[in-house]
Scaffold this active site. Structure first.
Site, mmCIF file in Angstrom:
data_model
loop_
_atom_site.group_PDB
_atom_site.id
_atom_site.type_symbol
_atom_site.label_atom_id
_atom_site.label_comp_id
_atom_site.label_asym_id
_atom_site.label_seq_id
_atom_site.Cartn_x
_atom_site.Cartn_y
_atom_site.Cartn_z
ATOM 1 N N ASN A 38 13.024 -0.419 -5.861
ATOM 2 C CA ASN A 38 12.880 -1.856 -5.638
ATOM 3 C C ASN A 38 12.813 -2.524 -7.012
ATOM 4 O O ASN A 38 11.840 -2.345 -7.736
ATOM 5 C CB ASN A 38 11.588 -2.085 -4.832
ATOM 6 C CG ASN A 38 11.233 -3.557 -4.700
ATOM 7 O OD1 ASN A 38 12.034 -4.437 -5.024
ATOM 8 N ND2 ASN A 38 10.025 -3.816 -4.219
ATOM 9 N N LYS B 40 12.624 -5.636 -7.707
ATOM 10 C CA LYS B 40 11.809 -6.869 -7.718
ATOM 11 C C LYS B 40 12.543 -7.992 -8.476
ATOM 12 O O LYS B 40 13.754 -8.069 -8.399
ATOM 13 C CB LYS B 40 10.415 -6.582 -8.289
ATOM 14 C CG LYS B 40 9.744 -5.423 -7.542
ATOM 15 C CD LYS B 40 8.279 -5.271 -7.823
ATOM 16 C CE LYS B 40 7.734 -4.084 -7.040
ATOM 17 N NZ LYS B 40 6.283 -3.917 -7.179
ATOM 18 N N HIS C 176 7.163 -6.444 2.262
ATOM 19 C CA HIS C 176 6.567 -5.906 1.030
ATOM 20 C C HIS C 176 5.236 -6.624 0.779
ATOM 21 O O HIS C 176 5.106 -7.818 1.063
ATOM 22 C CB HIS C 176 7.521 -6.111 -0.151
ATOM 23 C CG HIS C 176 7.068 -5.385 -1.372
ATOM 24 N ND1 HIS C 176 6.104 -5.901 -2.215
ATOM 25 C CD2 HIS C 176 7.401 -4.172 -1.868
ATOM 26 C CE1 HIS C 176 5.886 -5.031 -3.187
ATOM 27 N NE2 HIS C 176 6.648 -3.976 -3.003
ATOM 28 N N GLY D 92 2.079 -1.067 -8.913
ATOM 29 C CA GLY D 92 2.131 -1.637 -10.248
ATOM 30 C C GLY D 92 0.865 -1.427 -11.066
ATOM 31 O O GLY D 92 0.689 -2.037 -12.115
ATOM 32 N N SER E 60 3.186 3.191 -7.723
ATOM 33 C CA SER E 60 3.111 3.950 -8.973
ATOM 34 C C SER E 60 3.718 5.350 -8.877
ATOM 35 O O SER E 60 3.174 6.299 -9.442
ATOM 36 C CB SER E 60 1.671 3.994 -9.485
ATOM 37 O OG SER E 60 1.212 2.670 -9.744
HETATM 38 P P1 PGA Z 1 5.449 0.378 -8.402
HETATM 39 O O1 PGA Z 1 5.964 -0.577 -7.182
HETATM 40 O O2 PGA Z 1 6.233 1.655 -8.277
HETATM 41 O O3 PGA Z 1 5.777 -0.397 -9.641
HETATM 42 O O4 PGA Z 1 4.009 0.592 -8.188
HETATM 43 C C1 PGA Z 1 6.189 -0.062 -5.902
HETATM 44 C C2 PGA Z 1 6.655 -1.130 -4.961
HETATM 45 O O5 PGA Z 1 6.156 -2.267 -5.025
HETATM 46 O O6 PGA Z 1 7.531 -0.883 -4.108
#
Ligand code: PGA
Length: 251
Positions: A10, A12, A96, A174, A214
């Site tokens: 993703n 974003k 999400h 995140g 993460s």
């Molecule tokens: P991240 O995000 O891997 O940066 O924690 C995961 C997500 O929001 O799908």
């Protein structure tokens, strides 16, 4: 029951069109080195057309990060499912936690988005997950149950085949704090058990449940070794070809 792994990235609100096409092409090349798994990327809307076009000849799947429920109309700022299929995009993330928390999307709205996708041959990836406060007050399972029941409201068994679920604990997104493999497996088993009460067991056993939050090259192998973890939804580590390639080629 063997479920084909799905590794999803993703992106974003990151990357220009040029950067997106470069990353997509690099990922398409790695994907072909590690077969027997599905690889999906969700670029921002602005790059969807270019990315979809660039990887059209590869097995790489392309998703939108959200989708509206109507095909057209007065919905400023929204993108319809038929606008996605027009680009050859057959997947969309819905629900999400950033949509739920920052943009106030309710489970009812997310359910409408999911039905809009299904009605127009777009596969939804339905995200669910508890916050830290909910986990600490031992509400994790209750919150997930509610999100699943409301998110899958009026979804038939036939439609469920086209849906992927993604368990993303909000406290792990995140933050660099991944759920341990045991925590993730416990929740995935709970989700599959819940699906078994809502649908036939054989169907519940065939549904892919992704873990997100993460996910990095150094935890992917442990996560993928868990019985009920069928793939991952990756944010930060999906933005570099090197780290995402390592995740795709989990062992
Ligand atoms: P991240 O995000 O891997 O940066 O924690 C995961 C997500 O929001 O799908």
């Amino acid at each position: 029951m063997s479920r084909r792994p799905l590794i999803a990235g993703n992106w974003k609100m990151h990357l220009t069109v040029t950067e997106s096409v470069q990353l997509a092409e690099a990922i398409a090349a790695t994907g072909s080195n590690c077969p027997d798994r599905d690889v999906l990327i969700a670029p921002p809307f602005t790059a969807l057309a270019a990315v979809s076009n660039a990887v059209a000849k590869s097995p790489l799947l392309v998703a939108a990060q959200n989708v509206a429920w109507e095909q057209q109309g007065a919905f400023t700022g929204e993108i319809s499912p038929t606008m996605l299929t027009d680009l050859g995009v057959a997947w969309a993330i819905v629900g999400h936690s950033e949509r739920r928390q920052i943009f106030g999307e309710s489970s009812a709205m997310i359910n409408r988005r999911l039905h809009g996708a299904l009605a127009n041959a777009v596969h939804p990836i339905l995200c669910i997950g508890e916050t830290l406060t909910e986990r600490e007050s031992e509400q994790t399972f209750a919150v997930l149950q509610q999100q699943i029941e409301e998110g899958l409201d009026q979804v038939t068994a036939e439609q469920l085949h086209n849906i992927v679920l993604a368990y993303e604990p909000v406290w792990a997104i995140g933050t660099g704090k991944t759920a341990t493999k045991e925590q993730a497996q416990e929740v995935h088993a709970f989700i599959r058990g819940l699906l078994t009460t809502m649908y036939e067991k054989s169907l519940a056993d065939s549904i892919r449940i992704l873990y997100g939050g993460s996910v990095k090259p150094d935890n992917i192998d442990d996560l993928m070794a868990q019985t009920d973890i069928d793939g991952v939804l990756v944010g930060g580590a999906a933005l570099q070809a090197e780290s995402f390639s390592r995740i795709i080629c989990f062992q």
